[in-house]
Write a protein that holds these residues in place. Structure first.
Motif, PDB file in Angstrom:
ATOM      1  N   ALA A 284       7.623  -3.930  -7.648  1.00  0.00           N
ATOM      2  CA  ALA A 284       7.440  -3.933  -6.177  1.00  0.00           C
ATOM      3  C   ALA A 284       6.324  -4.324  -5.580  1.00  0.00           C
ATOM      4  CB  ALA A 284       8.209  -2.561  -5.797  1.00  0.00           C
ATOM      5  N   VAL A 285       5.168  -3.967  -6.232  1.00  0.00           N
ATOM      6  CA  VAL A 285       3.873  -4.371  -5.448  1.00  0.00           C
ATOM      7  C   VAL A 285       3.807  -5.627  -5.394  1.00  0.00           C
ATOM      8  CG1 VAL A 285       1.407  -3.956  -5.923  1.00  0.00           C
ATOM      9  CG2 VAL A 285       2.784  -1.804  -5.785  1.00  0.00           C
ATOM     10  N   GLN A 286       4.010  -6.314  -6.894  1.00  0.00           N
ATOM     11  CA  GLN A 286       3.581  -7.815  -6.916  1.00  0.00           C
ATOM     12  C   GLN A 286       4.609  -8.419  -6.013  1.00  0.00           C
ATOM     13  OE1 GLN A 286       4.458  -8.321 -11.012  1.00  0.00           O
ATOM     14  NE2 GLN A 286       2.561  -7.458 -11.824  1.00  0.00           N
ATOM     15  N   HIS A 287       5.935  -8.032  -5.817  1.00  0.00           N
ATOM     16  CA  HIS A 287       6.934  -8.603  -5.002  1.00  0.00           C
ATOM     17  C   HIS A 287       6.469  -8.650  -3.415  1.00  0.00           C
ATOM     18  CE1 HIS A 287      10.505 -10.111  -2.883  1.00  0.00           C
ATOM     19  NE2 HIS A 287      10.632  -8.959  -2.380  1.00  0.00           N
ATOM     20  N   PHE A 288       5.799  -7.504  -2.970  1.00  0.00           N
ATOM     21  CA  PHE A 288       5.748  -7.070  -1.544  1.00  0.00           C
ATOM     22  C   PHE A 288       4.391  -7.971  -1.532  1.00  0.00           C
ATOM     23  CE2 PHE A 288       8.347  -3.098  -1.837  1.00  0.00           C
ATOM     24  CZ  PHE A 288       9.394  -4.025  -1.190  1.00  0.00           C
ATOM     25  N   ASP A 289       3.495  -8.174  -2.367  1.00  0.00           N
ATOM     26  CA  ASP A 289       2.139  -8.611  -2.047  1.00  0.00           C
ATOM     27  C   ASP A 289       2.309 -10.163  -1.489  1.00  0.00           C
ATOM     28  OD1 ASP A 289       0.367  -7.042  -2.573  1.00  0.00           O
ATOM     29  OD2 ASP A 289       0.097  -7.419  -4.903  1.00  0.00           O
ATOM     30  N   LYS A 290       3.378 -10.767  -1.636  1.00  0.00           N
ATOM     31  CA  LYS A 290       3.565 -12.213  -1.186  1.00  0.00           C
ATOM     32  C   LYS A 290       4.065 -12.271  -0.103  1.00  0.00           C
ATOM     33  CE  LYS A 290       5.169 -13.445  -6.012  1.00  0.00           C
ATOM     34  NZ  LYS A 290       6.182 -14.107  -6.697  1.00  0.00           N
ATOM     35  N   THR A 291       4.621 -10.984   0.868  1.00  0.00           N
ATOM     36  CA  THR A 291       4.823 -11.030   2.203  1.00  0.00           C
ATOM     37  C   THR A 291       3.586 -10.725   3.027  1.00  0.00           C
ATOM     38  OG1 THR A 291       4.986  -8.528   2.099  1.00  0.00           O
ATOM     39  CG2 THR A 291       6.849  -9.928   1.480  1.00  0.00           C
ATOM     40  N   SER A 292       3.701 -10.981   4.466  1.00  0.00           N
ATOM     41  CA  SER A 292       2.575 -10.828   5.302  1.00  0.00           C
ATOM     42  C   SER A 292       2.419  -9.518   6.032  1.00  0.00           C
ATOM     43  CB  SER A 292       2.839 -12.007   6.665  1.00  0.00           C
ATOM     44  OG  SER A 292       4.191 -11.594   7.153  1.00  0.00           O
ATOM     45  N   SER A 293       3.577  -8.613   5.555  1.00  0.00           N
ATOM     46  CA  SER A 293       3.437  -7.162   5.998  1.00  0.00           C
ATOM     47  C   SER A 293       2.396  -6.275   5.566  1.00  0.00           C
ATOM     48  CB  SER A 293       4.939  -6.832   6.084  1.00  0.00           C
ATOM     49  OG  SER A 293       4.835  -5.196   6.437  1.00  0.00           O
ATOM     50  N   HIS A 294       1.769  -5.510   6.158  1.00  0.00           N
ATOM     51  CA  HIS A 294       0.611  -4.492   5.572  1.00  0.00           C
ATOM     52  C   HIS A 294       1.591  -3.432   5.100  1.00  0.00           C
ATOM     53  CE1 HIS A 294      -2.987  -6.168   7.498  1.00  0.00           C
ATOM     54  NE2 HIS A 294      -2.110  -6.683   8.302  1.00  0.00           N
ATOM     55  N   TRP A 295       2.664  -3.035   5.444  1.00  0.00           N
ATOM     56  CA  TRP A 295       3.275  -1.714   5.137  1.00  0.00           C
ATOM     57  C   TRP A 295       4.088  -1.371   3.771  1.00  0.00           C
ATOM     58  CZ3 TRP A 295       0.722   0.044   8.788  1.00  0.00           C
ATOM     59  CH2 TRP A 295       0.488  -0.414  10.025  1.00  0.00           C
ATOM     60  N   ASP A 296       4.727  -2.466   3.390  1.00  0.00           N
ATOM     61  CA  ASP A 296       5.690  -2.527   2.117  1.00  0.00           C
ATOM     62  C   ASP A 296       4.653  -2.292   0.757  1.00  0.00           C
ATOM     63  OD1 ASP A 296       4.783  -5.231   2.374  1.00  0.00           O
ATOM     64  OD2 ASP A 296       6.877  -6.020   2.372  1.00  0.00           O
ATOM     65  N   ASP A 297       3.872  -3.255   0.764  1.00  0.00           N
ATOM     66  CA  ASP A 297       3.167  -3.417  -0.674  1.00  0.00           C
ATOM     67  C   ASP A 297       2.336  -1.907  -0.716  1.00  0.00           C
ATOM     68  OD1 ASP A 297       1.594  -4.684   1.303  1.00  0.00           O
ATOM     69  OD2 ASP A 297       0.252  -5.281  -0.016  1.00  0.00           O
ATOM     70  N   THR A 298       1.495  -1.830   0.397  1.00  0.00           N
ATOM     71  CA  THR A 298       0.737  -0.520   0.347  1.00  0.00           C
ATOM     72  C   THR A 298       1.642   0.543   0.167  1.00  0.00           C
ATOM     73  OG1 THR A 298       0.941  -0.422   2.837  1.00  0.00           O
ATOM     74  CG2 THR A 298      -0.985  -1.463   1.988  1.00  0.00           C
ATOM     75  N   LEU A 299       2.669   0.988   0.712  1.00  0.00           N
ATOM     76  CA  LEU A 299       3.553   2.075   0.266  1.00  0.00           C
ATOM     77  C   LEU A 299       3.908   2.033  -1.025  1.00  0.00           C
ATOM     78  CD1 LEU A 299       5.112   4.480   1.387  1.00  0.00           C
ATOM     79  CD2 LEU A 299       6.947   2.943   1.803  1.00  0.00           C
ATOM     80  N   ALA A 300       4.409   0.814  -1.606  1.00  0.00           N
ATOM     81  CA  ALA A 300       4.821   1.118  -3.091  1.00  0.00           C
ATOM     82  C   ALA A 300       3.484   1.308  -3.887  1.00  0.00           C
ATOM     83  CB  ALA A 300       5.179  -0.333  -3.448  1.00  0.00           C
ATOM     84  N   ARG A 301       2.191   0.438  -3.743  1.00  0.00           N
ATOM     85  CA  ARG A 301       1.038   0.831  -4.192  1.00  0.00           C
ATOM     86  C   ARG A 301       0.641   2.356  -4.205  1.00  0.00           C
ATOM     87  NH1 ARG A 301      -1.356  -3.121  -2.338  1.00  0.00           N
ATOM     88  NH2 ARG A 301      -1.143  -4.615  -4.221  1.00  0.00           N
ATOM     89  N   ALA A 302       0.674   2.819  -3.095  1.00  0.00           N
ATOM     90  CA  ALA A 302       0.407   4.259  -3.071  1.00  0.00           C
ATOM     91  C   ALA A 302       1.411   5.268  -3.657  1.00  0.00           C
ATOM     92  CB  ALA A 302       0.238   4.679  -1.565  1.00  0.00           C
TER      93      ALA A 302
END
Length: 358
Positions: free
Chosen positions: A37-55
């Motif tokens: 999920a982190v690798q997928h959300f890293d490609k988006t411009s949003s700050h919230w999705d990848d940081t939530l998955a990483r946390a």
């Protein structure tokens, strides 16, 4: 009987092994899934999705493992014929609270870091405002978690709050200046009269330079001689702050003097200077750009040249100012006029004798 105890112990170990195996498998699946999920959300411009998955990845993985340990504790209590103790339930609640706290704190830290990434510019936010909001949320979250833990440990929250009110009054009286600086810092964060990187000056304080850091108690300003100046934040609430970094234009305002002998050429010179300013690329044509005869000086005809530059950068402004002054000088020279300099005429009556000294 011995064989019954042995059978119960074997069943306990068997169930514990199954729970442990399932916990490890679920933890691995959770970790791998969140990593994808982190690798997928890293490609988006949003700050919230990848940081939530990483946390959430390490916290949820640990939570799954602790859930398996909790079930194994239940099996052990059942084996020794002991009902679930209050201590076990209390420990579970405390662990759950700490896991939630860890998730939220980690999420806030990752959100702050994500705003500094060069490839994430979808949301514009000032660095000082971002730091203030993150610190405020961290402090509020920590206070809420501490109060929740104390309540779960049986500590009276009402008595603690009452003691905190009296203690806060005493501390406030003893640390009046420090609190004034803290509230001054809060005012800077909320009103934002300046941000890090702005050039500011404090009126009547001979403090001028570039803002390097805005803290809770003081602000660091780097002077032109590269000397740091540490200014208490309370000072900003009582003094006028001049912020040239937010000016829209820089003004060129020059008085030039022409000789009285060039009065007949004055009108043509003014028209040519007006035309020169109107076609100059460095001048803001949305504001006044003019040359006007203003006064009869003591030894010159005073001519005002005023305009506003497009760029507020100091070096660009100085180059534009130089170009305009050179252009005005060329126009004056082209019309056969000259710049005046202070002169004085003595009217000596005819026949006045002069004595020559050897």
């Amino acid at each position: 009987m011995l064989w019954q105890d042995y059978s119960a112990l074997t069943l306990l170990l068997f169930k514990s092994a199954i729970v442990l195996s399932f916990s490890l498998i679920l933890a691995w699946i959770c970790s791998r899934g969140l990593k994808q999920a982190v690798q997928h959300f890293d490609k988006t411009s949003s700050h919230w999705d990848d940081t939530l998955a990483r946390a959430a990845r390490p916290v949820l993985t640990l939570a799954v493992l602790l859930l398996g340990v909790s079930l194994m504790v239940d099996f052990l209590l059942e084996y020794i014929h002991l009902e679930e103790a209050e201590l076990v339930g209390q420990v579970r609640r405390i662990v759950l609270i700490l896991l939630i706290y860890s998730l939220l704190i980690r999420y806030l830290r990752l959100v702050r870091n994500s705003f500094y990434q060069t490839n994430r510019r979808a949301v514009k936010m000032d660095k000082a405002t971002l730091e203030f909001m993150i610190k405020l949320l961290q402090i509020g979250l920590t206070m809420a978690i501490v109060l929740t833990l104390l309540q779960n440990l049986g500590v009276s929250i009402s008595g603690l709050l009452a003691f905190g009110g009296v203690g806060g009054l005493a501390v406030g009286l003893a640390a009046k200046d420090m609190l004034a600086n803290l509230f001054g810092g809060l005012t800077i964060y909320m009103d934002r009269p300046f941000v890090v990187g702005d050039k500011i000056s404090l009126q009547n304080q001979q403090i001028e330079g570039f803002v390097e850091h805005i803290g809770w108690r003081q602000t660091r300003i780097r002077g032109y001689d590269r000397t740091p100046v540490y200014v208490p934040n309370a000072l900003f609430t009582n003094l006028a702050v001049i912020n040239p970094s937010r000016m829209q234009n820089r003004r060129i305002n020059v008085i030039i003097g022409l000789r009285y002998q060039d009065f007949s050429k004055l009108n043509a010179i003014i028209q040519d200077i007006d035309a020169y300013l109107a076609r100059h690329e460095g001048v803001d044509h949305g504001r006044d750009a003019l040359a006007r005869f203003t006064d009869y000086g003591a030894s010159s005809l005073d001519l005002l040249v005023r305009c506003f530059t497009v760029d507020i950068d100091w070096s660009v402004y100085m180059k534009t100012r130089q170009d305009i002054l050179m252009g005005v000088g060329e126009i004056v020279t082209r019309h056969g006029a000259e710049f005046a300099f202070p002169t004085r005429t003595l009217d000596i009556p005819e026949g006045t004798p002069f004595s020559s000294s050897s």
